[in-house]
Design an enzyme around this catalytic site. Structure first.
Site, PDB file in Angstrom:
ATOM      1  N   ASP A  82      10.570   3.236  -0.512  1.00  0.00           N
ATOM      2  CA  ASP A  82       9.133   2.928  -0.552  1.00  0.00           C
ATOM      3  C   ASP A  82       8.410   3.995  -1.394  1.00  0.00           C
ATOM      4  O   ASP A  82       8.590   5.195  -1.163  1.00  0.00           O
ATOM      5  CB  ASP A  82       8.615   2.945   0.905  1.00  0.00           C
ATOM      6  CG  ASP A  82       7.203   2.417   1.051  1.00  0.00           C
ATOM      7  OD1 ASP A  82       6.786   1.595   0.216  1.00  0.00           O
ATOM      8  OD2 ASP A  82       6.525   2.808   2.026  1.00  0.00           O
ATOM      9  N   HIS A  83       7.613   3.565  -2.366  1.00  0.00           N
ATOM     10  CA  HIS A  83       6.798   4.472  -3.189  1.00  0.00           C
ATOM     11  C   HIS A  83       7.579   5.601  -3.855  1.00  0.00           C
ATOM     12  O   HIS A  83       7.208   6.785  -3.735  1.00  0.00           O
ATOM     13  CB  HIS A  83       5.654   5.083  -2.355  1.00  0.00           C
ATOM     14  CG  HIS A  83       4.610   4.090  -1.960  1.00  0.00           C
ATOM     15  ND1 HIS A  83       3.672   3.578  -2.826  1.00  0.00           N
ATOM     16  CD2 HIS A  83       4.374   3.484  -0.779  1.00  0.00           C
ATOM     17  CE1 HIS A  83       2.906   2.709  -2.204  1.00  0.00           C
ATOM     18  NE2 HIS A  83       3.318   2.622  -0.952  1.00  0.00           N
ATOM     19  N   GLU A 134       4.519  -1.333  -9.230  1.00  0.00           N
ATOM     20  CA  GLU A 134       3.158  -1.454  -8.670  1.00  0.00           C
ATOM     21  C   GLU A 134       2.125  -1.339  -9.775  1.00  0.00           C
ATOM     22  O   GLU A 134       2.249  -0.516 -10.689  1.00  0.00           O
ATOM     23  CB  GLU A 134       2.889  -0.372  -7.606  1.00  0.00           C
ATOM     24  CG  GLU A 134       1.450  -0.459  -7.075  1.00  0.00           C
ATOM     25  CD  GLU A 134       1.181   0.319  -5.790  1.00  0.00           C
ATOM     26  OE1 GLU A 134       2.131   0.563  -5.020  1.00  0.00           O
ATOM     27  OE2 GLU A 134       0.006   0.672  -5.572  1.00  0.00           O
ATOM     28  N   GLY A 181      -2.872   3.240   5.874  1.00  0.00           N
ATOM     29  CA  GLY A 181      -3.416   3.995   6.997  1.00  0.00           C
ATOM     30  C   GLY A 181      -4.253   3.172   7.959  1.00  0.00           C
ATOM     31  O   GLY A 181      -4.275   1.930   7.905  1.00  0.00           O
ATOM     32  N   HIS A 211       1.080  -4.116   0.041  1.00  0.00           N
ATOM     33  CA  HIS A 211       1.130  -2.838   0.770  1.00  0.00           C
ATOM     34  C   HIS A 211      -0.121  -2.722   1.641  1.00  0.00           C
ATOM     35  O   HIS A 211      -1.069  -3.468   1.489  1.00  0.00           O
ATOM     36  CB  HIS A 211       1.151  -1.670  -0.227  1.00  0.00           C
ATOM     37  CG  HIS A 211       2.480  -1.472  -0.870  1.00  0.00           C
ATOM     38  ND1 HIS A 211       3.230  -0.337  -0.683  1.00  0.00           N
ATOM     39  CD2 HIS A 211       3.209  -2.270  -1.696  1.00  0.00           C
ATOM     40  CE1 HIS A 211       4.353  -0.439  -1.363  1.00  0.00           C
ATOM     41  NE2 HIS A 211       4.364  -1.599  -2.003  1.00  0.00           N
ATOM     42  N   GLY A 212      -0.102  -1.723   2.522  1.00  0.00           N
ATOM     43  CA  GLY A 212      -1.285  -1.452   3.334  1.00  0.00           C
ATOM     44  C   GLY A 212      -1.665  -2.640   4.193  1.00  0.00           C
ATOM     45  O   GLY A 212      -2.846  -2.956   4.364  1.00  0.00           O
ATOM     46  N   ILE A 255       4.592  -2.704   6.410  1.00  0.00           N
ATOM     47  CA  ILE A 255       3.953  -2.304   7.664  1.00  0.00           C
ATOM     48  C   ILE A 255       4.524  -0.977   8.150  1.00  0.00           C
ATOM     49  O   ILE A 255       5.733  -0.856   8.370  1.00  0.00           O
ATOM     50  CB  ILE A 255       4.143  -3.399   8.734  1.00  0.00           C
ATOM     51  CG1 ILE A 255       3.369  -4.651   8.293  1.00  0.00           C
ATOM     52  CG2 ILE A 255       3.642  -2.925  10.101  1.00  0.00           C
ATOM     53  CD1 ILE A 255       3.774  -5.905   8.970  1.00  0.00           C
ATOM     54  N   ASP A 256       3.653  -0.010   8.303  1.00  0.00           N
ATOM     55  CA  ASP A 256       4.039   1.295   8.844  1.00  0.00           C
ATOM     56  C   ASP A 256       3.056   1.733   9.928  1.00  0.00           C
ATOM     57  O   ASP A 256       3.428   2.048  11.061  1.00  0.00           O
ATOM     58  CB  ASP A 256       4.090   2.329   7.708  1.00  0.00           C
ATOM     59  CG  ASP A 256       4.640   3.663   8.174  1.00  0.00           C
ATOM     60  OD1 ASP A 256       5.071   3.766   9.344  1.00  0.00           O
ATOM     61  OD2 ASP A 256       4.644   4.624   7.396  1.00  0.00           O
TER      62      ASP A 256
HETATM   63  P1  13P Z   1       0.122   0.427   6.350  1.00  0.00           P
HETATM   64  O1  13P Z   1      -0.395   1.828   6.333  1.00  0.00           O
HETATM   65  O2  13P Z   1      -0.995  -0.578   6.330  1.00  0.00           O
HETATM   66  O3  13P Z   1       1.080   0.158   7.464  1.00  0.00           O
HETATM   67  O4  13P Z   1       0.933   0.188   4.968  1.00  0.00           O
HETATM   68  C1  13P Z   1       2.257   0.649   4.831  1.00  0.00           C
HETATM   69  C2  13P Z   1       2.752   0.589   3.424  1.00  0.00           C
HETATM   70  O5  13P Z   1       2.156   0.006   2.544  1.00  0.00           O
HETATM   71  C3  13P Z   1       4.023   1.271   3.133  1.00  0.00           C
HETATM   72  O6  13P Z   1       4.328   1.245   1.780  1.00  0.00           O
HETATM   73  O1  G3H Z   2       2.902   3.952   2.130  1.00  0.00           O
HETATM   74  C1  G3H Z   2       3.057   4.866   2.906  1.00  0.00           C
HETATM   75  C2  G3H Z   2       3.912   4.692   4.104  1.00  0.00           C
HETATM   76  O2  G3H Z   2       3.104   4.448   5.239  1.00  0.00           O
HETATM   77  C3  G3H Z   2       4.809   5.882   4.278  1.00  0.00           C
HETATM   78  O3  G3H Z   2       4.078   6.984   4.699  1.00  0.00           O
HETATM   79  O4  G3H Z   2       4.730   8.786   3.107  1.00  0.00           O
HETATM   80  O5  G3H Z   2       3.786   9.334   5.386  1.00  0.00           O
HETATM   81  O6  G3H Z   2       6.100   8.386   5.156  1.00  0.00           O
HETATM   82  P1  G3H Z   2       4.713   8.481   4.580  1.00  0.00           P
HETATM   83 ZN    ZN Z   3       2.640   1.315   0.490  1.00  0.00          ZN
END
Ligand code: 13P
Ligand code: G3H
Ligand code: ZN
Length: 308
Positions: A82-83, A134, A181, A211-212, A255-256
């Site tokens: 991710d990212h 992205e 977030g 994302h997000g 989703i995080d």
């Molecule tokens: P949230 O912060 O909305 O869960 O998004 C997570 C995300 O985009 C991880 O790449």
């Molecule tokens: O996009 C971000 C994700 O929520 C991951 O967050 O970089 O704090 O692990 P993190």
């Molecule tokens: Zn993200």
């Protein structure tokens, strides 16, 4: 038994009008909670690891934890970075067993984003690894900002076409008003579905990524705050907006935050109710169960239950 790529998952999701959940993992309880829910619901699954997760838990631990979950549940799993912010982290993950990587060049001007993304695609594809790119800024778009500010944030459909055509990437993360977030909007939540439609019209049949996408479930925030937390004024993406995007060409939803909130809510509640407890298993087990419940609910919102 190895990890799969998202190629077949996205083709089916696009055809049948749902999205695959991509859940961030940082430790064993999170991996177990997610995979138990996905197994029960017979859903497709992407587990994703951020640079921060790799730093916290270490690459080898996360890969082996996910491998263990795969053995335990007999699930097919996509292992995704991710990212990824540069070529080096993408290469390390490709060489280290991931089947999917994200190169996030969104902070660069378009031509540099294209160059960087293509560098990763050229390394990944011969090894059978797929690449998410992205374009646009993951930033809440408020009603009171100017048109030029809004345009600087949302994904430009013509630039999206150029990025996809020039790089050969396999999916594209777009900006349509979501952000990371627990504080996504200061006013009413708003996603730009007209922009999503323009992008999918210009890139027919191409997998898009949101994302997000956490909803920042009010019930979880309430439990956190009732047990000593301080999370005032949170706001997430309404669930009906996620379902609507999943019915369009968005086929991966990240989703995080909702997982973090579920885990924190249960641990706070457990500490508050049982201050004499000092056995981590007795507060991590309910936290794992909370992750399972929230993921199970998400799979319904995404429409991907029984789509494995
Ligand atoms: P949230 O912060 O909305 O869960 O998004 C997570 C995300 O985009 C991880 O790449
Ligand atoms: O996009 C971000 C994700 O929520 C991951 O967050 O970089 O704090 O692990 P993190
Ligand atoms: Zn993200």
């Amino acid at each position: 038994m190895g990890f799969i790529t998202s190629k077949g998952l996205f083709e089916k999701a696009l055809k049948e009008g749902y999205a695959v959940g991509a859940f961030n993992v940082n430790n064993m309880e999170i991996v177990q909670g997610i995979t138990e829910a996905v197994k029960e619901k017979n859903a497709p699954l992407i587990l994703q690891v951020s640079a921060g997760a790799r730093k916290y838990a270490k690459h080898a631990y996360l890969v082996h934890l996910i491998q263990a979950a795969m053995e335990d549940t007999i699930l097919d799993i996509v292992l995704h970075l991710d990212h990824g912010e540069d070529f080096e982290i993408c290469k390390a993950c490709i060489d280290g067993g991931f089947t999917s990587v994200m190169i996030d060049g969104s902070q660069h001007p378009l031509q540099e984003n294209i160059r960087l993304t293509k560098q990763v695609v050229d390394y990944a594809h011969p090894k059978g690894v797929v690449v998410e790119a992205e374009l646009g800024r993951l930033k809440g778009v408020e009603d009171n900002i100017s048109v030029s500010e809004k345009e600087a944030i949302l994904t430009d459909p013509d630039e999206a076409v150029e990025l996809v055509k020039e790089t050969g990437c396999d999916s594209l993360a777009i900006a349509i008003g979501t952000s990371h977030g627990a504080y996504k909007f200061s006013g009413e939540p708003k996603l730009y579905f007209d922009r999503l439609k323009e992008i999918e019209d210009k890139l027919p049949g191409f997998p898009l990524v949101l994302h997000g996408a956490s909803s920042v479930l009010p019930e979880l925030v309430r439990i956190c705050n009732e047990h000593g937390g301080k999370l005032p004024g949170t706001r997430g993406v309404p669930e009906d907006a996620i379902t609507k995007a999943a019915g369009m060409n968005v086929c991966k939803v990240n989703i995080d935050t909702d997982l973090r909130l579920a885990m924190t809510a249960m641990i706070r509640e457990e500490f508050d109710k049982n201050p004499e407890n000092f056995d981590p298993r007795k507060y991590l087990a309910p936290a794992r169960e909370a992750i399972k419940n929230v993921v199970s609910h998400k799979l319904d919102i995404l429409g991907c239950a029984n789509k494995a």
